[in-house]
Write an enzyme that holds these catalytic residues in place. Structure first.
Site, PDB file in Angstrom:
ATOM      1  N   ASN A  53     101.471  53.979 -24.248  1.00 16.06           N
ATOM      2  CA  ASN A  53     100.814  55.231 -23.893  1.00 16.06           C
ATOM      3  C   ASN A  53      99.296  55.072 -23.903  1.00 16.06           C
ATOM      4  OD1 ASN A  53      99.692  56.215 -26.692  1.00 16.06           O
ATOM      5  ND2 ASN A  53     101.732  55.419 -27.066  1.00 16.06           N
ATOM      6  N   LYS A 100      90.125  36.276 -11.082  1.00 17.54           N
ATOM      7  CA  LYS A 100      88.875  35.879 -11.721  1.00 17.54           C
ATOM      8  C   LYS A 100      88.907  36.170 -13.213  1.00 17.54           C
ATOM      9  CE  LYS A 100      85.207  36.119  -8.249  1.00 17.54           C
ATOM     10  NZ  LYS A 100      83.916  36.772  -7.919  1.00 17.54           N
ATOM     11  N   TYR A 155      97.957  65.314 -33.315  1.00 14.87           N
ATOM     12  CA  TYR A 155      97.222  65.580 -32.088  1.00 14.87           C
ATOM     13  C   TYR A 155      96.781  67.040 -32.030  1.00 14.87           C
ATOM     14  CZ  TYR A 155      98.688  61.067 -30.182  1.00 14.87           C
ATOM     15  OH  TYR A 155      98.886  59.731 -29.973  1.00 14.87           O
ATOM     16  N   LYS A 181      98.942  59.458 -39.788  1.00 11.82           N
ATOM     17  CA  LYS A 181      97.640  59.419 -39.112  1.00 11.82           C
ATOM     18  C   LYS A 181      97.450  60.682 -38.292  1.00 11.82           C
ATOM     19  CE  LYS A 181      96.649  56.743 -35.448  1.00 11.82           C
ATOM     20  NZ  LYS A 181      96.420  55.490 -34.695  1.00 11.82           N
ATOM     21  N   MET A 182      96.209  61.167 -38.253  1.00 10.04           N
ATOM     22  CA  MET A 182      95.876  62.359 -37.483  1.00 10.04           C
ATOM     23  C   MET A 182      94.643  62.102 -36.635  1.00 10.04           C
ATOM     24  SD  MET A 182      94.171  64.780 -40.451  1.00 10.04           S
ATOM     25  CE  MET A 182      93.469  65.961 -39.285  1.00 10.04           C
ATOM     26  N   LYS A 183      94.491  62.897 -35.582  1.00 12.60           N
ATOM     27  CA  LYS A 183      93.343  62.800 -34.692  1.00 12.60           C
ATOM     28  C   LYS A 183      92.171  63.610 -35.232  1.00 12.60           C
ATOM     29  CE  LYS A 183      95.628  60.327 -31.758  1.00 12.60           C
ATOM     30  NZ  LYS A 183      95.307  58.891 -31.573  1.00 12.60           N
ATOM     31  N   ASP A 212      91.723  59.083 -36.738  1.00  8.95           N
ATOM     32  CA  ASP A 212      91.461  58.352 -35.496  1.00  8.95           C
ATOM     33  C   ASP A 212      90.595  59.207 -34.584  1.00  8.95           C
ATOM     34  OD1 ASP A 212      91.536  56.883 -33.171  1.00  8.95           O
ATOM     35  OD2 ASP A 212      93.700  57.038 -32.868  1.00  8.95           O
ATOM     36  N   ALA A 213      89.392  58.700 -34.246  1.00  2.14           N
ATOM     37  CA  ALA A 213      88.464  59.423 -33.375  1.00  2.14           C
ATOM     38  C   ALA A 213      88.581  59.007 -31.916  1.00  2.14           C
ATOM     39  CB  ALA A 213      87.031  59.220 -33.853  1.00  2.14           C
ATOM     40  N   ASN A 214      89.403  58.010 -31.619  1.00  2.00           N
ATOM     41  CA  ASN A 214      89.640  57.571 -30.239  1.00  2.00           C
ATOM     42  C   ASN A 214      88.361  57.254 -29.464  1.00  2.00           C
ATOM     43  OD1 ASN A 214      92.313  59.542 -30.679  1.00  2.00           O
ATOM     44  ND2 ASN A 214      92.695  57.643 -29.550  1.00  2.00           N
ATOM     45  N   GLU A 238      89.423  55.189 -37.892  1.00  2.00           N
ATOM     46  CA  GLU A 238      89.763  54.397 -36.701  1.00  2.00           C
ATOM     47  C   GLU A 238      88.895  54.732 -35.500  1.00  2.00           C
ATOM     48  OE1 GLU A 238      93.600  53.989 -33.662  1.00  2.00           O
ATOM     49  OE2 GLU A 238      93.935  54.472 -35.774  1.00  2.00           O
ATOM     50  N   GLU A 264      92.513  48.624 -30.238  1.00  2.00           N
ATOM     51  CA  GLU A 264      93.619  48.964 -29.341  1.00  2.00           C
ATOM     52  C   GLU A 264      93.193  48.985 -27.882  1.00  2.00           C
ATOM     53  OE1 GLU A 264      94.278  53.595 -28.773  1.00  2.00           O
ATOM     54  OE2 GLU A 264      94.276  53.098 -30.903  1.00  2.00           O
ATOM     55  N   ASP A 291      97.149  45.577 -28.845  1.00  2.97           N
ATOM     56  CA  ASP A 291      98.475  45.983 -28.358  1.00  2.97           C
ATOM     57  C   ASP A 291      98.878  45.049 -27.231  1.00  2.97           C
ATOM     58  OD1 ASP A 291     100.654  47.196 -27.131  1.00  2.97           O
ATOM     59  OD2 ASP A 291      99.809  49.212 -27.180  1.00  2.97           O
ATOM     60  N   HIS A 321      98.630  48.924 -32.091  1.00  5.41           N
ATOM     61  CA  HIS A 321      98.774  50.230 -31.452  1.00  5.41           C
ATOM     62  C   HIS A 321     100.058  50.238 -30.617  1.00  5.41           C
ATOM     63  CE1 HIS A 321      98.258  52.403 -27.553  1.00  5.41           C
ATOM     64  NE2 HIS A 321      97.817  53.382 -28.317  1.00  5.41           N
ATOM     65  N   GLU A 340     102.355  50.631 -35.674  1.00  7.52           N
ATOM     66  CA  GLU A 340     102.271  52.070 -35.481  1.00  7.52           C
ATOM     67  C   GLU A 340     103.651  52.618 -35.131  1.00  7.52           C
ATOM     68  OE1 GLU A 340      99.120  55.101 -33.430  1.00  7.52           O
ATOM     69  OE2 GLU A 340      99.554  53.238 -32.356  1.00  7.52           O
ATOM     70  N   SER A 341     103.861  53.899 -35.393  1.00  9.58           N
ATOM     71  CA  SER A 341     105.111  54.557 -35.027  1.00  9.58           C
ATOM     72  C   SER A 341     104.813  55.959 -34.519  1.00  9.58           C
ATOM     73  CB  SER A 341     106.052  54.635 -36.235  1.00  9.58           C
ATOM     74  OG  SER A 341     107.223  55.370 -35.920  1.00  9.58           O
ATOM     75  N   TYR A 342     105.490  56.354 -33.436  1.00  9.63           N
ATOM     76  CA  TYR A 342     105.399  57.711 -32.906  1.00  9.63           C
ATOM     77  C   TYR A 342     106.751  58.384 -33.080  1.00  9.63           C
ATOM     78  CZ  TYR A 342     101.067  56.230 -30.603  1.00  9.63           C
ATOM     79  OH  TYR A 342      99.801  55.766 -30.345  1.00  9.63           O
TER      80      TYR A 342
END
Length: 388
Positions: A53, A100, A155, A181-183, A212-214, A238, A264, A291, A321, A340-342
């Site tokens: 994802n 390339k 999320y 983990k949370m966003k 995680d701030a992405n 993160e 990731e 990943d 990830h 990681e796990s979702y």
């Protein structure tokens, strides 16, 4: 022995959830089936793969460049005669002909998806789980029977208040996870701190919560969050800034003594090497999240692990990830630190085999040939549609 066909399909994993940078309302992924002429129990061996994802499906690239290269190649050049099997490394070289170096872009996802399917086929031809094949080839036969996993969620979602966030995190603990983990980063700092404290009221300790701030923050904001987060003793902080801003990451290490995580969105062993050389990452406490499904696959991942070893990093500092079974096999077979796990999102691609529960933060793997997709019924239904 040869690959007779490669089939791909773009499928939706759309959801109204969002992190600090993107929403997933139009998210897709590619599913690939590599069909071979090897027969097992009267049926051809088929290897399956998909991309993680966060990066969209790559069907156009596969159809226009990568699949034709593989199908047009002399089948004899793609065989590992010593193991009477397909050769993932020769296949990878064929996929990357006339490409390339540098500027990895989306091709790393296209190649990584096909590579996953190839390794699934290789393990099925060998008649062993992929984690066992990897341990036998690269770790002296020693595999991890169980892998540490954490539950990724938290999320941003329309109408999701702190109570719903707490209920979500409580459900992960009830399912056997010990770290969640949370966003963060999509709302002002004071609101995120309130959200973090609400989750801490459920999990009980900062050591059981990662954030995680992405990649959302500039340096000033990243440091402000670091100062605010430090008292909580979180599991990790993160991807504070852009994944290629190594100077930001290095400076942040001067302001945050706790564990940090990133990687990731780096897609090659060269990118990994630059992060470890210039990003201020600390091998005694920080985590790397490369990943394979997004970064040219397992063939390239092995090079990344070699780079880490050369620069003094243990493979146990890698927690990939993606939350998928391919990374779980790599973690077990190549001695990574976890996966990681979702549990709830990105279904049916998130999560692991049916009937294997998370216990004490650990999950086992199925003892069937290949990656184990066939042991996840909802996912296998999607894959069979592609193959058929």
């Amino acid at each position: 022995m040869r690959i007779v066909d490669i089939r791909e399909k773009t499928v939706s994993i759309a959801s109204p959830i969002a992190n600090a940078y993107i929403d997933f309302s139009k998210m897709t992924c590619s599913v690939v089936a590599v069909v071979t002429d090897v027969m097992r129990e009267g049926k051809p061996v088929i290897g399956y793969g998909f991309n993680s994802n966060g990066r969209y499906g790559q069907g156009a690239l596969m159809r226009e460049r990568f699949i034709p290269r593989l199908l047009e190649a002399d089948p004899k050049t793609l065989v590992d005669a010593g193991n009477d099997n397909l050769d993932p490394f020769a296949i990878w070289r064929t996929l990357m002909q006339n490409e390339k170096p540098g500027g990895h872009g989306e091709r790393s996802v296209a190649v990584g998806t096909i590579d996953m399917a190839v390794w699934d086929a290789v393990a099925k031809i060998a008649g062993v789980p992929l984690w066992r094949l990897l341990a036998d080839r690269y770790r002296g036969g020693v595999a991890d029977e169980k892998v540490w996993v954490y539950a990724a969620g938290g999320y941003y979602y329309p109408g999701k208040d702190d109570e719903k966030l707490k209920d979500e995190m409580r459900s992960y603990l009830d399912r056997g996870y010990e770290v969640v983990k949370m966003k963060i980063g999509a709302v002002p700092l004071d609101e995120d701190i309130r959200r973090i404290e609400s989750v801490l009221s459920v999990v009980g300790s900062g050591a059981r919560l990662a954030v995680d701030a992405n990649g959302r923050f500039d340096l000033q904001t990243a440091i402000a969050y670091a100062e605010a987060l430090s008292p909580y003793g979180l599991f990790w902080y993160e991807e504070a800034g852009d994944p290629l801003d190594y100077a930001l990451q290095a400076e942040l290490a001067n302001h945050y003594t706790g564990s940090m995580a990133t990687g990731e969105n780096l897609f090659s062993h060269q990118d990994a090497r630059n992060l470890l050389r210039h990003g201020g990452m600390r091998p005694d406490r920080d985590f790397l999240q490369f990943d394979c499904a997004l970064s040219y696959g397992l063939v390239e991942y092995l090079r990344t692990l070699d780079v880490m070893e050369e620069l003094g990093w243990s493979s146990r500092r890698v927690v990939p990830h993606g939350g998928h079974q391919m990374s779980l096999n790599i973690a077990a077979g190549l001695h990574l630190g976890g996966n990681e796990s979702y549990p709830d999102v990105f279904q049916p691609f998130g999560g692991f085999a049916d009937g294997i529960a998370v216990e004490g933060g650990l999950v086992g793997l199925p003892h069937i040939p290949g990656v184990g997709f066939e042991a996840k019924s909802a996912l296998y239904r999607v894959m069979r549609e592609v193959a058929e």
